[in-house]
Write a protein that holds these residues in place. Structure first.
Motif, PDB file in Angstrom:
ATOM      1  N   LYS A 160       8.181   4.670 -33.456  1.00 18.07           N
ATOM      2  CA  LYS A 160       8.358   5.748 -34.439  1.00 18.07           C
ATOM      3  C   LYS A 160       7.846   7.085 -33.913  1.00 18.07           C
ATOM      4  O   LYS A 160       8.534   8.102 -33.963  1.00 18.07           O
ATOM      5  CB  LYS A 160       7.573   5.447 -35.736  1.00 18.07           C
ATOM      6  CG  LYS A 160       7.920   4.174 -36.436  1.00 18.07           C
ATOM      7  CD  LYS A 160       7.165   4.094 -37.752  1.00 18.07           C
ATOM      8  CE  LYS A 160       5.648   4.101 -37.609  1.00 18.07           C
ATOM      9  NZ  LYS A 160       5.092   2.886 -36.999  1.00 18.07           N
ATOM     10  N   THR A 161       6.603   7.045 -33.405  1.00 13.33           N
ATOM     11  CA  THR A 161       5.998   8.295 -32.937  1.00 13.33           C
ATOM     12  C   THR A 161       6.749   8.850 -31.740  1.00 13.33           C
ATOM     13  O   THR A 161       6.936  10.061 -31.620  1.00 13.33           O
ATOM     14  CB  THR A 161       4.512   8.071 -32.595  1.00 13.33           C
ATOM     15  OG1 THR A 161       3.860   7.548 -33.748  1.00 13.33           O
ATOM     16  CG2 THR A 161       3.851   9.368 -32.184  1.00 13.33           C
ATOM     17  N   THR A 162       7.212   7.934 -30.871  1.00 14.79           N
ATOM     18  CA  THR A 162       7.993   8.365 -29.713  1.00 14.79           C
ATOM     19  C   THR A 162       9.222   9.136 -30.168  1.00 14.79           C
ATOM     20  O   THR A 162       9.525  10.218 -29.659  1.00 14.79           O
ATOM     21  CB  THR A 162       8.414   7.137 -28.885  1.00 14.79           C
ATOM     22  OG1 THR A 162       7.243   6.426 -28.516  1.00 14.79           O
ATOM     23  CG2 THR A 162       9.172   7.551 -27.643  1.00 14.79           C
ATOM     24  N   LEU A 163       9.906   8.598 -31.168  1.00 17.66           N
ATOM     25  CA  LEU A 163      11.096   9.265 -31.689  1.00 17.66           C
ATOM     26  C   LEU A 163      10.730  10.623 -32.299  1.00 17.66           C
ATOM     27  O   LEU A 163      11.372  11.643 -32.032  1.00 17.66           O
ATOM     28  CB  LEU A 163      11.784   8.374 -32.736  1.00 17.66           C
ATOM     29  CG  LEU A 163      13.022   8.971 -33.389  1.00 17.66           C
ATOM     30  CD1 LEU A 163      14.119   9.213 -32.346  1.00 17.66           C
ATOM     31  CD2 LEU A 163      13.551   8.064 -34.508  1.00 17.66           C
ATOM     32  N   LEU A 164       9.647  10.619 -33.094  1.00 15.34           N
ATOM     33  CA  LEU A 164       9.226  11.854 -33.760  1.00 15.34           C
ATOM     34  C   LEU A 164       8.881  12.941 -32.745  1.00 15.34           C
ATOM     35  O   LEU A 164       9.264  14.107 -32.910  1.00 15.34           O
ATOM     36  CB  LEU A 164       8.011  11.574 -34.662  1.00 15.34           C
ATOM     37  CG  LEU A 164       7.519  12.767 -35.465  1.00 15.34           C
ATOM     38  CD1 LEU A 164       8.187  12.784 -36.837  1.00 15.34           C
ATOM     39  CD2 LEU A 164       6.009  12.759 -35.624  1.00 15.34           C
ATOM     40  N   THR A 165       8.151  12.561 -31.686  1.00 15.13           N
ATOM     41  CA  THR A 165       7.735  13.572 -30.712  1.00 15.13           C
ATOM     42  C   THR A 165       8.919  14.106 -29.920  1.00 15.13           C
ATOM     43  O   THR A 165       8.902  15.257 -29.493  1.00 15.13           O
ATOM     44  CB  THR A 165       6.678  13.008 -29.737  1.00 15.13           C
ATOM     45  OG1 THR A 165       7.163  11.795 -29.173  1.00 15.13           O
ATOM     46  CG2 THR A 165       5.373  12.742 -30.447  1.00 15.13           C
ATOM     47  N   MET A 166       9.955  13.291 -29.741  1.00 14.41           N
ATOM     48  CA  MET A 166      11.133  13.804 -29.029  1.00 14.41           C
ATOM     49  C   MET A 166      11.938  14.735 -29.920  1.00 14.41           C
ATOM     50  O   MET A 166      12.424  15.773 -29.469  1.00 14.41           O
ATOM     51  CB  MET A 166      11.986  12.644 -28.516  1.00 14.41           C
ATOM     52  CG  MET A 166      11.319  11.946 -27.335  1.00 14.41           C
ATOM     53  SD  MET A 166      12.365  10.728 -26.535  1.00 14.41           S
ATOM     54  CE  MET A 166      12.682   9.600 -27.844  1.00 14.41           C
ATOM     55  N   MET A 167      12.040  14.373 -31.204  1.00 15.35           N
ATOM     56  CA  MET A 167      12.730  15.278 -32.134  1.00 15.35           C
ATOM     57  C   MET A 167      11.949  16.584 -32.266  1.00 15.35           C
ATOM     58  O   MET A 167      12.526  17.657 -32.398  1.00 15.35           O
ATOM     59  CB  MET A 167      12.867  14.612 -33.509  1.00 15.35           C
ATOM     60  CG  MET A 167      13.821  13.421 -33.519  1.00 15.35           C
ATOM     61  SD  MET A 167      13.746  12.529 -35.110  1.00 15.35           S
ATOM     62  CE  MET A 167      14.763  13.572 -36.140  1.00 15.35           C
TER      63      MET A 167
END
Lengths: 351, 228
Positions: B46-53
């Motif tokens: 989840k955090t990986t996705l959030l930080t890329m967005m």
């Protein structure tokens, strides 16, 4: 500046502590350099007043003017006295007046030549047994018109002129004519050296050697050791202040890693954070150095005249500039740390 | 046109045989004014996705379009500027500057953008119920107040998107609901998109859409429309 200033206001204690350290170190640097300069000046001021190029002395004398003995009669033509080539004799002696003894340096010179001292009162010596002395000898009631005796002798020497800033090997100088000097020391026809106003080429052979004025000064007994000791101390202080401020700032930067991470995540550039750090170090540097300067000025008011303390504007400005640079250099160590901060650090959890 | 579109975005850590796929090819589209919840077990990506967005890190492959512009592989300097201009962040830990008062947190943004918006400061802080505390430092506030200041900070410069990583983790249930409701309200009022990671299922009802992340695979949670 906004962040820099706000943070300093919020954590006054830390920054005041750093300012205090800068105050102490800068004060110490000013004091030591004033003392060092004063002592050096005491050693060499008479030689500096010559404003000469070099001096020729006996080869055997091991670079010491006082140990050199030159017979005037045996001098080759290239060393004979001219307008820009003047004889000088030097020795230490004890001056006495009213049962009060003072150590002095006696210089035998030609009062009509360029070695004649600049006077602040009176006139140059003319007849035998007249002398010109440095102002600092005039204590305990001694003044122009009075006489002194030298080395316990019976002969009285009359002070006809006064000069200032003429000290040699830390002692006040007594100027007398070369003739007078020779009869005082019982060495007729003998001098210590020949001072050259300008650069001149002359074959010196095995009997003589030429010393530049700087070398003559460096070879004064104790001079180089003294100066280099002070230089080492002052130099170390400059390095120490950079380290202290560097370590302080570095620890504070590490403490703020989380906050910096958040700022980076919010798109505040590392450059802006670095700017904050540098303005803080500049501010504490300026305040600390300023207070150090004020303390130095107050100290100068309290220092007795007999203390060899000499503080010149150029010297103080130079030391202050180096100090400020060192404080900022110290802080700059943390730039490396700030640039390593990853905005991702601000986001906890998985990544 | 969607505000943000993800096309086949992947993230792998490590290389070669030891590479770990944190995110399998993911597609997602987000509209302005939409409040998206991202949920799923710890370590699911989840955090990986959030930080890329949020342009905090770059994906291994794929496109991330913001208003049609691909931001996926921008260099850090440009991503930093993008985060500053277009994004707001509300993080789990306090993301406030400890030596600035509540109001100064917002003034800092003004100084960086060379604008002055005292009315907006008052309006925003008042609507979040922390105008009275404007001269307090973060250490003098309760956890809920701090998080509301963080919301004010994130919304203040009117970013297009807000990214929130467990913004309610340190709050009690009642406060958590208030905070999320406020975020939803502001997103809807200003047509700003919000992506929020949360583990708290009770909060999902206040969001528009829920996506579940499991082992790097993103799926949309089908749910019954409430209220209407």
């Amino acid at each position: 500046m906004f962040l820099a200033y706000k943070e300093m206001l919020r954590s006054k204690g830390r920054y005041l502590l750093m300012i205090l350290v800068i105050v102490l170190v800068s004060y110490l640097i000013y004091f030591l350099s004033g003392l060092s300069f004063g002592l050096a000046n005491n050693n060499r001021s008479a030689i500096d007043r010559w404003d000469a190029n070099s001096v020729v002395i006996s080869k055997y004398a091991n670079n010491s003017l006082a140990s050199s003995k030159i017979s005037q009669a045996a001098l080759p033509a290239t060393l004979k006295t001219t307008k820009n080539r003047q004889p000088v004799s030097e020795s230490m002696a004890v001056s006495a007046h009213n049962n009060h003894d003072t150590n002095v340096t006696v210089l035998g010179i030609n009062f009509k030549g360029f070695l004649a001292p600049a006077l602040i009162s009176g006139r140059q010596a003319k007849t035998s047994h007249e002398i010109v002395v440095d102002q600092s000898l005039l204590t305990k009631g001694l003044k122009k018109g009075r006489t002194i005796t030298l080395n316990g002798g019976k002969q009285h020497y009359k002070i006809v002129g006064v000069t200032k800033n003429n000290r040699f090997s830390t002692l006040p100088v007594v100027f007398m004519s070369v003739k007078n000097y020779q009869s005082f020391t019982g060495t007729p026809g003998q001098i210590s050296g020949i001072v050259f106003k300008n650069a001149e080429k002359s074959t010196l052979g095995k009997t003589y050697q030429r010393l530049s004025i700087q070398k003559l000064i460096n070879k004064l007994p104790g001079y180089s050791a003294e100066v280099s000791t002070f230089e080492l101390m002052i130099g170390s202080l400059f390095v120490i202040i950079a380290f202290i401020i560097g370590i302080f700032m570095y620890i504070m930067t590490i403490e703020k890693t989380q906050m910096y991470g958040v700022m980076r995540a919010q798109g505040i550039s590392g450059g802006r954070i670095v700017k904050t750090l540098l303005s803080q170090s500049f501010l504490i540097g300026v305040v600390g150095i300023g207070i150090g300067l004020i303390l130095n000025q107050l100290t100068m008011l309290a220092i007795p005249d007999t203390m060899p303390y000499y503080s010149s504007g150029v010297l103080v400005a130079g030391a202050s500039a180096i100090l400020l640079v060192m404080v900022i250099l110290g802080a700059m160590v943390s730039i490396w740390r700030i640039n390593r901060i990853d905005p991702l650090d601000a986001i906890g959890g998985e990544s | 046109m969607a505000l943000m579109t993800l096309k086949n975005v992947t993230k792998a850590f490590g290389r070669g045989d030891t590479a770990v796929n944190a995110l399998t090819p993911t597609n997602l589209s987000l509209e302005a004014g939409e409040f998206l919840a991202l949920t799923g077990p710890s370590g699911s990506g989840k955090t990986t996705l959030l930080t890329m967005m949020g342009a905090l890190q770059t994906p291994t492959s794929g496109q991330i379009l913001l208003d049609g512009r691909d931001i996926a592989q921008l260099p850090e300097r440009q991503r930093s500027q993008l985060r500053f201009d277009e994004f707001g962040f509300i993080l789990q830990a306090s993301n406030l500057v400890p030596f600035l008062t509540v109001q100064e947190q917002l003034s800092l943004v003004d100084r960086l953008t060379h604008k002055k918006q005292p009315e907006r400061q008052q309006q925003l802080l008042t609507s979040l119920g922390i105008w009275e505390q404007r001269n307090h430092y973060p250490s003098e506030l309760s956890g809920g107040q701090r998080q509301r200041v963080a919301i004010a900070r994130a919304f203040y410069h009117q970013p297009k998107m807000i990214f929130a990583d467990e913004p309610t983790a340190s709050l009690d249930a009642k406060r958590a609901v208030q905070v999320v409701q406020t975020m939803a309200q502001m997103a809807h009022d200003n047509q700003q998109a919000v992506v929020m990671i949360t583990h708290d299922d009770r909060l999902l009802q206040y969001t528009d859409r829920v996506m579940v992340m499991t082992d790097g695979v993103l799926t949309e949670e089908k749910r019954v429309q409430q209220g209407a």
